[in-house]
Design a protein around this motif. Structure first.
Motif, short mmCIF file in Angstrom:
data_model
loop_
_atom_site.label_atom_id
_atom_site.label_comp_id
_atom_site.label_asym_id
_atom_site.label_seq_id
_atom_site.Cartn_x
_atom_site.Cartn_y
_atom_site.Cartn_z
N GLU A 46 -6.23 4.45 -7.11
CA GLU A 46 -6.31 5.58 -8.04
C GLU A 46 -5.18 6.57 -7.79
OE1 GLU A 46 -8.37 6.07 -10.57
OE2 GLU A 46 -9.43 4.18 -10.24
N VAL A 47 -4.88 6.82 -6.52
CA VAL A 47 -3.77 7.71 -6.18
C VAL A 47 -2.45 7.12 -6.69
CG1 VAL A 47 -2.43 8.70 -4.28
CG2 VAL A 47 -4.93 8.72 -4.19
N GLU A 48 -2.25 5.83 -6.45
CA GLU A 48 -1.03 5.18 -6.92
C GLU A 48 -0.91 5.26 -8.44
OE1 GLU A 48 -0.16 1.65 -3.67
OE2 GLU A 48 -1.83 1.37 -5.07
N ALA A 49 -2.01 5.03 -9.14
CA ALA A 49 -1.98 5.09 -10.60
C ALA A 49 -1.65 6.50 -11.07
CB ALA A 49 -3.33 4.63 -11.16
N ALA A 50 -2.23 7.50 -10.40
CA ALA A 50 -1.95 8.89 -10.78
C ALA A 50 -0.50 9.27 -10.53
CB ALA A 50 -2.88 9.83 -10.01
N CYS A 51 0.13 8.59 -9.56
CA CYS A 51 1.53 8.86 -9.24
C CYS A 51 2.49 7.97 -10.03
CB CYS A 51 1.78 8.64 -7.74
SG CYS A 51 0.91 9.80 -6.67
N GLY A 52 1.95 7.11 -10.86
CA GLY A 52 2.80 6.20 -11.62
C GLY A 52 3.30 5.03 -10.83
N LEU A 53 2.64 4.72 -9.69
CA LEU A 53 3.04 3.60 -8.86
C LEU A 53 2.23 2.36 -9.21
CD1 LEU A 53 3.19 5.31 -5.34
CD2 LEU A 53 5.13 4.39 -6.61
N GLY A 54 2.81 1.21 -9.04
CA GLY A 54 2.06 -0.02 -9.15
C GLY A 54 1.23 -0.24 -7.90
N ALA A 55 0.18 -1.01 -8.02
CA ALA A 55 -0.69 -1.28 -6.87
C ALA A 55 0.06 -2.08 -5.82
CB ALA A 55 -1.93 -2.03 -7.32
N SER A 56 -0.03 -1.64 -4.58
CA SER A 56 0.61 -2.36 -3.47
C SER A 56 -0.36 -2.39 -2.30
CB SER A 56 1.91 -1.66 -3.06
OG SER A 56 1.67 -0.33 -2.67
N PRO A 57 -0.30 -3.43 -1.46
CA PRO A 57 -1.23 -3.53 -0.33
C PRO A 57 -1.02 -2.39 0.65
CG PRO A 57 0.00 -5.59 -0.65
CD PRO A 57 0.65 -4.56 -1.51
N ILE A 58 -2.10 -1.89 1.22
CA ILE A 58 -2.00 -0.88 2.26
C ILE A 58 -2.58 -1.44 3.56
CG2 ILE A 58 -2.07 1.09 0.71
CD1 ILE A 58 -5.04 1.41 1.35
N GLN A 59 -2.08 -0.93 4.67
CA GLN A 59 -2.53 -1.35 5.98
C GLN A 59 -3.67 -0.45 6.43
OE1 GLN A 59 -1.42 -3.94 7.89
NE2 GLN A 59 0.09 -4.59 6.38
N ILE A 60 -4.86 -1.04 6.61
CA ILE A 60 -6.02 -0.27 7.07
C ILE A 60 -6.47 -0.83 8.41
CG2 ILE A 60 -8.35 0.52 6.57
CD1 ILE A 60 -7.87 0.02 3.64
N ALA A 61 -6.36 -0.02 9.44
CA ALA A 61 -6.88 -0.38 10.76
C ALA A 61 -8.29 0.18 10.92
CB ALA A 61 -5.96 0.15 11.85
N ALA A 62 -9.05 -0.44 11.79
CA ALA A 62 -10.41 0.02 12.08
C ALA A 62 -10.56 0.22 13.58
CB ALA A 62 -11.44 -0.99 11.59
N GLU A 63 -11.34 1.22 13.95
CA GLU A 63 -11.74 1.40 15.35
C GLU A 63 -13.23 1.69 15.36
OE1 GLU A 63 -9.20 3.35 18.42
OE2 GLU A 63 -10.84 4.82 18.45
#
Length: 624
Positions: free
Chosen positions: A270-287
């Motif tokens: 949603e943030v990417e769409a609001a910024c006019g960016l195409g969807a791209s993978p993001i790195q999510i780490a967990a602890e």
């Protein structure tokens, strides 16, 4: 839904209503999470829901923390982790929040990483607040000396100035998302660092007591601030987005954790769409969650961590760190570290969790929880943005106040035993054998400098109850006398067994040892003798309401019930504190006149009650 599905749902509801016989459907079958999300008893299959998959398909990265302050020991533990199946290391430098008073020294990094192949191991860095240059410089120099191409290494630099602000309550010399932000990225990209530089870290919010939606909103607000600051510094939005990684906390609540990780990918789209960016993978780490760990019966931390790691894997985390089960006690030894990494390896290699991409997709319950978190977090993000961004909200104290309110709500649920902590508030074991870490947890000193605004603290859920246990044990050591309570069981076992077990668990949660007679008590004389033999100075009446209300035999006070006679007997035998298991109802005045000091029942504020009980038993306590 198809027409047949609607008919099936309607037929199911009709049958349920018939069974309920007029009872309210929502009260009977709809539960609510701590986050305030309704859980329905039945969901339809979700059609067309967005998928949430890892940035890189396949196995997640098994990460281990490196935090031993002795470089040689840290190196030996790290190599044992890598040889035992870990594929990434998190370097927790001395002074960083995650080091918890321990941590490696940047100037000994060469010794810490001796024999570690940078080109096959991912590295993640955790820095002291606002002090990342030394560690990054040391790592860069070390990689260059060993002949590595930094651009080909997987190094998450972990720069998080907004997180540092939140932890310390300190405003940096420059704006945390001003021109300095772009200069950091420009310098590191110029030196060859190609992986993410900035980290939007959810741990600071979670450890302070946030809800899952608040954690998501805090992470999104930090990332959005970094995105905006980097764009203002001359970077394209694509470059800025690629410079940011995310870290979320995996908790023992399986369903909410799965939904949280899935929700973050949707929210960032949603943030990417609001910024006019195409969807791209993001790195999510967990602890796995620090706040869910307990010092008492720490073996249960293994179960909590397994559930959390499972949930993060199902939710699509790219990398997972399992905190050792002895983490709240101090520095983990090789065994605790092995258990931490093997938790993940079993889930990955034996349970094959990595083989299915987004296994929760299409499940109506998971999709509903994900949707609810997306809506809540997005609404909170809008609130933060209207306030001028997360740094502004931190400086005003509004964000801290919002999280404190959620922490208070959760603390009340724990205190009333509606959110159980096994081994602490439920099924405490006063005979447990101590578990010794490599080094005990040090007292982490506070900052000598006056903060500019309230910092977000770090809390474990079990701490208020653990303090009760500590106080009782300290008193026993000082006086060489046990802190005990006599459970006066009235009537036959079927009448008192349930409340005896309830009372035992409640008192032992506060370090008060429960003592029972071991035989049926059938007279005031037998009760007095059993109380004297117990060695306790306090007692708790345990039986059913019906047994309490039985007329007393040979009552010295006309009209006394069995409970009132027992209360008078115990008080006359020297009982200094007397409780009754059960709600008193309309007999409260009579019970109190007979000598009952307090009542215990489901939903009682256990922490407040045990504080009062300790005071009545003569333990020195500190009042807020």
């Amino acid at each position: 839904m198809t027409g047949n599905d609607e008919m099936s749902a309607a037929a199911w509801r009709a049958r349920v209503d018939k069974v309920l016989k007029g009872a309210d459907f929502d009260r009977a079958l709809v539960s609510r999470t701590v986050e305030g999300v309704d859980i329905l008893p039945l969901y339809s299959k979700a059609i067309g829901a967005a998928r949430a998959v890892r940035a890189q398909p396949g196995r997640w990265t098994v990460t281990q923390r490196v935090d031993h302050p002795d470089a040689a020991s840290a190196n030996a533990l790290a190599k044992a982790d890598l040889e035992g199946g870990a594929s990434a290391l998190t370097l927790a430098f001395a002074g960083s929040a995650g080091a918890r008073g321990f941590g490696v020294a940047a100037d000994r990094l060469g010794d810490v990483l001796e024999g570690v192949a940078f080109d096959v191991v991912s590295l993640s860095l955790e820095h002291p607040p606002f002090a990342y240059e030394g560690a990054i410089d040391a790592l860069s120099d070390l990689a260059t000396r060993r002949g590595y191409d930094i651009g080909r290494l997987l190094i998450d630099c972990g720069v998080d100035p907004i997180g540092d602000m939140a932890r310390t309550g300190t405003k940096p010399a420059g704006a945390p998302v001003g021109p300095a932000l772009g200069e950091v990225l420009r310098q590191l990209r110029g030196r060859g660092f190609a992986s993410p530089v900035f980290r939007a870290d959810g741990r600071i919010h979670h450890e302070a007591g946030s809800s899952d939606a608040q954690e998501l909103a805090g992470v999104l607000a930090s990332a959005l601030s970094y995105l905006r600051g980097l764009e203002a510094s001359g970077f394209s939005l694509e470059e800025a987005s690629g410079a940011i990684s995310f870290l979320l906390v995996a908790d023992a609540d399986e369903f909410m954790t799965v939904a949280k990780f899935r929700a973050l990918r949707r929210l960032w789209r949603e943030v990417e769409a609001a910024c006019g960016l195409g969807a791209s993978p993001i790195q999510i780490a967990a602890e796995t969650a620090w706040r869910m760990t307990t010092r008492r019966d720490p073996w249960v931390n293994l179960l909590r961590a397994t559930t959390a790691a499972f949930s993060a894997a199902i939710g699509g985390a790219d990398a997972i760190t399992v905190l050792p089960f002895t983490a709240p006690l101090g520095l983990a030894d090789a065994f605790a570290r092995r258990m931490a990494r093997n938790t993940q390896i079993v889930l990955s290699e034996e349970s094959n969790l990595w083989r299915v991409a987004d296994p929760a997709a299409g499940a109506g319950g998971f999709e509903a929880l994900t949707n609810a978190l997306v809506e809540q977090a997005w609404s909170l993000l809008q609130t933060i943005e209207r306030a001028g961004g997360l740094p502004s909200m931190l400086e005003s104290g509004a964000w801290q106040a919002a999280i404190a309110e959620k922490r208070k709500e959760r603390a009340q649920l724990i205190s009333r035993r509606k959110l159980p902590l096994t081994g602490t508030t439920e099924f405490p074991n006063l005979a447990e054998q101590p578990v010794e870490p490599l080094m005990p947890a040090p007292a982490v000193p506070g900052s000598a400098a006056e903060p500019d605004f309230p910092p977000l603290g770090s809390f474990r859920l079990a701490e208020p109850v653990e303090r009760l246990r500590d106080r009782a044990e300290d008193f026993e050591k000082a006086t060489q006398h046990p802190v005990a309570i006599f459970l006066a069981t009235l009537g036959e076992p079927p009448a008192f067994t349930a409340r005896e077990g309830f009372a035992r668990g409640l008192f032992e949660a506060g370090g008060v040892r429960a003592v029972v007679a071991g035989e049926v008590i059938n007279s005031p004389q037998a009760l007095a003798a059993a109380f004297r033999a117990s060695g306790a100075k306090s007692a708790c009446l345990c039986s059913s309401d019906a047994t309490y209300a039985l007329p007393a035999g040979d009552a010295t006070h006309v009209g006394d019930t069995l409970a009132e006679q027992a209360a008078r007997t115990l008080k006359n035998t020297g009982c200094v504190f007397l409780a009754l298991a059960g709600r008193p109802g309309d007999r409260e005045a009579a019970y109190r006149e007979a000598g009952v000091d307090a009542f215990i029942y489901a939903g009682l504020d256990v922490v407040a009650f045990l504080n009062d009980a300790h005071a009545c038993m003569g333990l020195p306590i500190e009042r807020d």
